[in-house]
Design a protein around this motif. Structure first.
Motif, PDB file in Angstrom:
ATOM      1  N   ASN A  64     119.648 -16.146 138.337  1.00  0.00           N
ATOM      2  CA  ASN A  64     120.666 -16.467 139.337  1.00  0.00           C
ATOM      3  C   ASN A  64     121.549 -17.638 138.941  1.00  0.00           C
ATOM      4  N   GLY A  65     121.416 -18.111 137.717  1.00  0.00           N
ATOM      5  CA  GLY A  65     122.270 -19.204 137.253  1.00  0.00           C
ATOM      6  C   GLY A  65     121.933 -20.535 137.899  1.00  0.00           C
ATOM      7  N   GLY A  66     120.652 -20.798 138.112  1.00  0.00           N
ATOM      8  CA  GLY A  66     120.226 -22.063 138.702  1.00  0.00           C
ATOM      9  C   GLY A  66     120.418 -23.217 137.738  1.00  0.00           C
ATOM     10  N   SER A  67     120.171 -24.398 138.218  1.00  0.00           N
ATOM     11  CA  SER A  67     120.393 -25.583 137.387  1.00  0.00           C
ATOM     12  C   SER A  67     119.335 -25.708 136.298  1.00  0.00           C
ATOM     13  N   ALA A  68     119.728 -26.343 135.219  1.00  0.00           N
ATOM     14  CA  ALA A  68     118.818 -26.554 134.093  1.00  0.00           C
ATOM     15  C   ALA A  68     117.704 -27.526 134.479  1.00  0.00           C
ATOM     16  N   LEU A  69     118.023 -28.500 135.314  1.00  0.00           N
ATOM     17  CA  LEU A  69     117.012 -29.460 135.755  1.00  0.00           C
ATOM     18  C   LEU A  69     115.888 -28.763 136.515  1.00  0.00           C
ATOM     19  N   THR A  70     116.242 -27.838 137.384  1.00  0.00           N
ATOM     20  CA  THR A  70     115.222 -27.095 138.135  1.00  0.00           C
ATOM     21  C   THR A  70     114.351 -26.281 137.194  1.00  0.00           C
ATOM     22  N   MET A  71     114.973 -25.659 136.195  1.00  0.00           N
ATOM     23  CA  MET A  71     114.186 -24.876 135.240  1.00  0.00           C
ATOM     24  C   MET A  71     113.213 -25.757 134.471  1.00  0.00           C
ATOM     25  N   TRP A  72     113.660 -26.927 134.042  1.00  0.00           N
ATOM     26  CA  TRP A  72     112.787 -27.835 133.298  1.00  0.00           C
ATOM     27  C   TRP A  72     111.657 -28.362 134.182  1.00  0.00           C
ATOM     28  N   LEU A  73     111.967 -28.656 135.423  1.00  0.00           N
ATOM     29  CA  LEU A  73     110.926 -29.134 136.331  1.00  0.00           C
ATOM     30  C   LEU A  73     109.903 -28.040 136.626  1.00  0.00           C
ATOM     31  N   LEU A  74     110.355 -26.817 136.824  1.00  0.00           N
ATOM     32  CA  LEU A  74     109.425 -25.701 137.038  1.00  0.00           C
ATOM     33  C   LEU A  74     108.586 -25.443 135.795  1.00  0.00           C
ATOM     34  N   SER A  75     109.191 -25.562 134.618  1.00  0.00           N
ATOM     35  CA  SER A  75     108.448 -25.389 133.365  1.00  0.00           C
ATOM     36  C   SER A  75     107.395 -26.478 133.194  1.00  0.00           C
ATOM     37  N   ALA A  76     107.751 -27.714 133.516  1.00  0.00           N
ATOM     38  CA  ALA A  76     106.785 -28.813 133.437  1.00  0.00           C
ATOM     39  C   ALA A  76     105.637 -28.584 134.417  1.00  0.00           C
ATOM     40  N   LEU A  77     105.956 -28.095 135.598  1.00  0.00           N
ATOM     41  CA  LEU A  77     104.925 -27.792 136.587  1.00  0.00           C
ATOM     42  C   LEU A  77     104.010 -26.669 136.106  1.00  0.00           C
ATOM     43  N   ALA A  78     104.581 -25.658 135.461  1.00  0.00           N
ATOM     44  CA  ALA A  78     103.771 -24.568 134.912  1.00  0.00           C
ATOM     45  C   ALA A  78     102.859 -25.075 133.800  1.00  0.00           C
ATOM     46  N   LEU A  79     103.368 -25.935 132.923  1.00  0.00           N
ATOM     47  CA  LEU A  79     102.534 -26.495 131.851  1.00  0.00           C
ATOM     48  C   LEU A  79     101.398 -27.352 132.414  1.00  0.00           C
ATOM     49  N   LEU A  80     101.710 -28.150 133.427  1.00  0.00           N
ATOM     50  CA  LEU A  80     100.658 -28.947 134.064  1.00  0.00           C
ATOM     51  C   LEU A  80      99.625 -28.046 134.739  1.00  0.00           C
ATOM     52  N   GLY A  81     100.088 -26.956 135.332  1.00  0.00           N
ATOM     53  CA  GLY A  81      99.164 -26.002 135.937  1.00  0.00           C
ATOM     54  C   GLY A  81      98.248 -25.375 134.904  1.00  0.00           C
ATOM     55  N   ILE A  82      98.801 -25.004 133.758  1.00  0.00           N
ATOM     56  CA  ILE A  82      97.981 -24.442 132.675  1.00  0.00           C
ATOM     57  C   ILE A  82      96.958 -25.468 132.208  1.00  0.00           C
ATOM     58  N   TYR A  83      97.385 -26.723 132.047  1.00  0.00           N
ATOM     59  CA  TYR A  83      96.442 -27.766 131.626  1.00  0.00           C
ATOM     60  C   TYR A  83      95.327 -27.946 132.660  1.00  0.00           C
ATOM     61  N   LEU A  84      95.699 -28.076 133.914  1.00  0.00           N
ATOM     62  CA  LEU A  84      94.700 -28.374 134.943  1.00  0.00           C
ATOM     63  C   LEU A  84      93.747 -27.216 135.197  1.00  0.00           C
ATOM     64  N   PHE A  85      94.220 -25.979 135.090  1.00  0.00           N
ATOM     65  CA  PHE A  85      93.370 -24.845 135.417  1.00  0.00           C
ATOM     66  C   PHE A  85      92.646 -24.245 134.223  1.00  0.00           C
ATOM     67  N   TRP A  86      93.186 -24.381 132.989  1.00  0.00           N
ATOM     68  CA  TRP A  86      92.551 -23.723 131.854  1.00  0.00           C
ATOM     69  C   TRP A  86      92.089 -24.669 130.757  1.00  0.00           C
ATOM     70  N   ILE A  87      92.793 -25.742 130.500  1.00  0.00           N
ATOM     71  CA  ILE A  87      92.420 -26.626 129.391  1.00  0.00           C
ATOM     72  C   ILE A  87      91.455 -27.709 129.851  1.00  0.00           C
ATOM     73  N   ARG A  88      91.753 -28.378 130.937  1.00  0.00           N
ATOM     74  CA  ARG A  88      90.910 -29.466 131.449  1.00  0.00           C
ATOM     75  C   ARG A  88      89.573 -28.909 131.922  1.00  0.00           C
ATOM     76  N   ALA A  89      88.511 -29.593 131.522  1.00  0.00           N
ATOM     77  CA  ALA A  89      87.171 -29.180 131.948  1.00  0.00           C
ATOM     78  C   ALA A  89      86.660 -30.166 132.995  1.00  0.00           C
ATOM     79  N   PRO A  90      86.170 -29.676 134.126  1.00  0.00           N
ATOM     80  CA  PRO A  90      85.591 -30.601 135.101  1.00  0.00           C
ATOM     81  C   PRO A  90      84.333 -31.240 134.520  1.00  0.00           C
ATOM     82  N   LYS A  91      84.071 -32.469 134.927  1.00  0.00           N
ATOM     83  CA  LYS A  91      82.908 -33.169 134.375  1.00  0.00           C
ATOM     84  C   LYS A  91      82.332 -34.116 135.411  1.00  0.00           C
ATOM     85  N   ILE A  92      81.075 -34.464 135.189  1.00  0.00           N
ATOM     86  CA  ILE A  92      80.411 -35.488 135.986  1.00  0.00           C
ATOM     87  C   ILE A  92      80.159 -36.653 135.036  1.00  0.00           C
ATOM     88  N   ILE A  93      80.512 -37.854 135.471  1.00  0.00           N
ATOM     89  CA  ILE A  93      80.424 -39.039 134.617  1.00  0.00           C
ATOM     90  C   ILE A  93      79.420 -40.007 135.231  1.00  0.00           C
TER      91      ILE A  93
END
Length: 152
Positions: A64-93
């Protein structure tokens, strides 16, 4: 900058702050780390749905021709989601005076009762709450036992 972009910046900053706290700050709080045990992950379905919805939003933004800033922010949010849900391992310290479980500090004196279930889940009864600790490696339960005996 639109209201949606401001909300995205706040959410990205909050998730990034949580990721940094969880990875770098929490292990250094409340003294020396005696033991860090990886735990089993919960269902990854929620994470897949979250990232999938973000991918749809990114596609709609570009189509829809949205702004580049919105796309970058959504991409950053997706990358953080991938990190938090698949890469990061929960732990007890475990520390000298207590332990971090689900990013919450719990002192050893709060533990009223401990049991081990048949399927290898360590159950700790606190004053008003029950903690279910599911370790990734069953041999880690013996390490936890030794730490608990040593600190008591």
């Amino acid at each position: 900058m639109t209201v949606a972009d401001i909300v995205l910046v706040v959410v990205v900053a909050a998730l990034l702050a949580f990721a940094l706290y969880d990875e770098f700050i929490m292990p250094r709080r409340n003294g020396e780390t005696l033991l860090s045990v990886p735990l089993l992950r919960r269902s990854r379905t929620d994470g897949a749905i979250f990232v999938g919805l973000l991918v749809i939003l990114i596609y709609n933004n570009t189509a829809n021709g949205g702004s580049a800033l919105t796309m970058w922010l959504l991409s950053a949010l997706a990358l953080l989601g991938i990190y938090l849900f698949w890469i990061r391992a929960p732990k007890i310290i475990f520390k000298q005076q207590g332990f971090f479980f689900a990013n919450v500090w719990i002192e050893y004196t709060r533990i009223k009762e401990m049991n081990l279930s048949e399927d290898g889940v360590l159950v700790m009864q606190l004053e008003q709450r029950r903690l279910l600790i599911r370790v990734r490696n069953i041999d880690d339960l013996e390490k936890i036992y030794k730490i608990m005996i040593k600190t008591q």
